[in-house]
Design a protein around this motif. Structure first.
Motif, PDB file in Angstrom:
ATOM      1  N   GLN A  40      35.583  38.019  -5.725  1.00  0.00           N
ATOM      2  CA  GLN A  40      36.453  38.668  -4.753  1.00  0.00           C
ATOM      3  C   GLN A  40      37.534  37.719  -4.230  1.00  0.00           C
ATOM      4  OE1 GLN A  40      35.821  38.204  -0.914  1.00  0.00           O
ATOM      5  NE2 GLN A  40      37.966  38.816  -0.986  1.00  0.00           N
ATOM      6  N   PRO A  41      37.197  36.492  -3.845  1.00  0.00           N
ATOM      7  CA  PRO A  41      38.264  35.614  -3.348  1.00  0.00           C
ATOM      8  C   PRO A  41      39.305  35.330  -4.423  1.00  0.00           C
ATOM      9  CG  PRO A  41      36.125  34.784  -2.684  1.00  0.00           C
ATOM     10  CD  PRO A  41      35.864  35.884  -3.657  1.00  0.00           C
ATOM     11  N   GLY A  42      38.839  35.117  -5.632  1.00  0.00           N
ATOM     12  CA  GLY A  42      39.790  34.879  -6.721  1.00  0.00           C
ATOM     13  C   GLY A  42      40.751  36.038  -6.857  1.00  0.00           C
ATOM     14  N   THR A  43      40.209  37.224  -6.814  1.00  0.00           N
ATOM     15  CA  THR A  43      41.053  38.408  -6.912  1.00  0.00           C
ATOM     16  C   THR A  43      42.056  38.457  -5.759  1.00  0.00           C
ATOM     17  OG1 THR A  43      39.200  39.570  -7.939  1.00  0.00           O
ATOM     18  CG2 THR A  43      41.028  40.893  -7.147  1.00  0.00           C
ATOM     19  N   SER A  44      41.578  38.183  -4.564  1.00  0.00           N
ATOM     20  CA  SER A  44      42.475  38.184  -3.406  1.00  0.00           C
ATOM     21  C   SER A  44      43.611  37.194  -3.595  1.00  0.00           C
ATOM     22  CB  SER A  44      41.699  37.845  -2.141  1.00  0.00           C
ATOM     23  OG  SER A  44      41.261  39.017  -1.489  1.00  0.00           O
ATOM     24  N   LYS A  45      43.272  36.060  -4.184  1.00  0.00           N
ATOM     25  CA  LYS A  45      44.293  35.048  -4.414  1.00  0.00           C
ATOM     26  C   LYS A  45      45.362  35.575  -5.371  1.00  0.00           C
ATOM     27  CE  LYS A  45      43.648  30.026  -4.569  1.00  0.00           C
ATOM     28  NZ  LYS A  45      42.707  29.042  -5.160  1.00  0.00           N
ATOM     29  N   HIS A  46      44.902  36.172  -6.454  1.00  0.00           N
ATOM     30  CA  HIS A  46      45.861  36.735  -7.408  1.00  0.00           C
ATOM     31  C   HIS A  46      46.720  37.795  -6.738  1.00  0.00           C
ATOM     32  CE1 HIS A  46      44.720  34.606 -10.954  1.00  0.00           C
ATOM     33  NE2 HIS A  46      43.470  34.995 -10.925  1.00  0.00           N
ATOM     34  N   LEU A  47      46.082  38.604  -5.919  1.00  0.00           N
ATOM     35  CA  LEU A  47      46.841  39.637  -5.233  1.00  0.00           C
ATOM     36  C   LEU A  47      47.885  39.025  -4.320  1.00  0.00           C
ATOM     37  CD1 LEU A  47      43.990  42.191  -4.527  1.00  0.00           C
ATOM     38  CD2 LEU A  47      45.979  42.505  -6.009  1.00  0.00           C
ATOM     39  N   LYS A  48      47.531  37.899  -3.735  1.00  0.00           N
ATOM     40  CA  LYS A  48      48.511  37.225  -2.879  1.00  0.00           C
ATOM     41  C   LYS A  48      49.724  36.803  -3.689  1.00  0.00           C
ATOM     42  CE  LYS A  48      48.952  33.544   0.517  1.00  0.00           C
ATOM     43  NZ  LYS A  48      48.211  32.526   1.290  1.00  0.00           N
ATOM     44  N   VAL A  49      49.459  36.242  -4.849  1.00  0.00           N
ATOM     45  CA  VAL A  49      50.576  35.822  -5.711  1.00  0.00           C
ATOM     46  C   VAL A  49      51.445  37.027  -6.070  1.00  0.00           C
ATOM     47  CG1 VAL A  49      51.199  34.809  -7.922  1.00  0.00           C
ATOM     48  CG2 VAL A  49      49.275  33.892  -6.641  1.00  0.00           C
ATOM     49  N   LEU A  50      50.797  38.110  -6.468  1.00  0.00           N
ATOM     50  CA  LEU A  50      51.548  39.309  -6.834  1.00  0.00           C
ATOM     51  C   LEU A  50      52.331  39.835  -5.632  1.00  0.00           C
ATOM     52  CD1 LEU A  50      48.839  41.098  -9.007  1.00  0.00           C
ATOM     53  CD2 LEU A  50      50.946  40.018  -9.810  1.00  0.00           C
ATOM     54  N   ARG A  51      51.703  39.754  -4.475  1.00  0.00           N
ATOM     55  CA  ARG A  51      52.371  40.227  -3.258  1.00  0.00           C
ATOM     56  C   ARG A  51      53.619  39.394  -2.996  1.00  0.00           C
ATOM     57  NH1 ARG A  51      49.142  38.661   1.228  1.00  0.00           N
ATOM     58  NH2 ARG A  51      47.402  39.122  -0.166  1.00  0.00           N
ATOM     59  N   GLU A  52      53.454  38.076  -3.096  1.00  0.00           N
ATOM     60  CA  GLU A  52      54.592  37.198  -2.806  1.00  0.00           C
ATOM     61  C   GLU A  52      55.692  37.321  -3.855  1.00  0.00           C
ATOM     62  OE1 GLU A  52      52.561  33.536  -2.400  1.00  0.00           O
ATOM     63  OE2 GLU A  52      52.247  33.752  -0.244  1.00  0.00           O
ATOM     64  N   ALA A  53      55.316  37.774  -5.024  1.00  0.00           N
ATOM     65  CA  ALA A  53      56.329  38.019  -6.051  1.00  0.00           C
ATOM     66  C   ALA A  53      56.958  39.387  -5.859  1.00  0.00           C
ATOM     67  CB  ALA A  53      55.705  37.907  -7.439  1.00  0.00           C
ATOM     68  N   GLY A  54      56.454  40.129  -4.904  1.00  0.00           N
ATOM     69  CA  GLY A  54      57.004  41.450  -4.638  1.00  0.00           C
ATOM     70  C   GLY A  54      56.540  42.515  -5.600  1.00  0.00           C
ATOM     71  N   LEU A  55      55.565  42.157  -6.424  1.00  0.00           N
ATOM     72  CA  LEU A  55      55.129  43.104  -7.450  1.00  0.00           C
ATOM     73  C   LEU A  55      54.216  44.193  -6.920  1.00  0.00           C
ATOM     74  CD1 LEU A  55      54.617  40.656 -10.415  1.00  0.00           C
ATOM     75  CD2 LEU A  55      55.847  42.802 -10.575  1.00  0.00           C
TER      76      LEU A  55
END
Lengths: 114, 114
Positions: A40-55
């Motif tokens: 779950q934390p790993g996934t959250s991290k990836h989501l953060k990256v995607l969020r910051e990329a605006g994706l």
DNA sequence: ATCCAATATGCCTCACCGGTTATATAGCGG
DNA sequence: CCGCTATATAACCGGTGAGGCATATTGGAT
């Protein structure tokens, strides 16, 4: 300035998998976690990256967070691609591989392979 | 195995710059070195990555090596993009941002910004 | 044969990335 | 208020990738 987060974000296979998941429909973090077999934390991290990329965009529903795809940046990608498109239109046109252009009936969700 | 070298290759800004350079015309390593302000070995390394990703091809001319763009992998990118294209066709079509499709007369080389 | 020009490879270092476990934060139901 | 669920953040670690310098290789000229 942060370089170009778009490419960096999409460089990771897990992140591309998430993006592909969200193409079908918006999902909660839990669903994504289960779907792509990460912690779950790993996934959250990836989501953060995607969020910051605006994706992706988040919508809060109770204690869930619904993630949905934001087409904007992908359109940017398409724009980046544009100058190159003529390359295979002029040099490979004989191949007749014009399989894009939202094919007439789209039999199934093509499920992006990667 | 090597995952998906395409995305990894294009994730680097210098590599994208090289690809953009080669879009104009094939170039020797020396030209690329000078153009993107990197050290010669560094540039060679990037070229190796691009080569292994299939994005560029080499032609040996005397002791020079002429690098040229190979459109194939970029077409793969376009194919990957395809399922997403309908996203902004259906949700943002009102925006009328259909600036692609090999615009009628292509005034200048648009020089991909990134 | 020798020297030079052009390019590729080998090492080394450093920063960043992806993954994990443990912990904090927020929202809901009792 | 308390406990539970869902998600995010912190701390940490191993691998990898980008950058530099020095060196090997290849091809041409003299």
């Amino acid at each position: 300035m942060s370089d170009a987060p778009l490419w960096t974000a999409l460089a990771d296979p897990h992140r591309r998998a998430i993006v592909a998941l969200l193409l079908e429909r918006p999902r909660s973090v839990g669903e994504i976690v289960e779907a792509c077999g990460l912690s779950q934390p790993g996934t959250s991290k990836h989501l953060k990256v995607l969020r910051e990329a605006g994706l992706v965009r988040v919508r809060q529903d109770a204690q869930r967070r619904l993630y949905a795809l934001d087409p904007g940046p992908i359109a940017e990608l398409d724009a980046w691609l544009a100058p190159y498109r003529k390359l295979w239109n002029t040099s490979l046109d004989a191949l007749g591989d014009r399989l894009d252009e939202t094919a007439p009936d789209t039999p199934e969700e093509p499920a992006p392979k990667d």
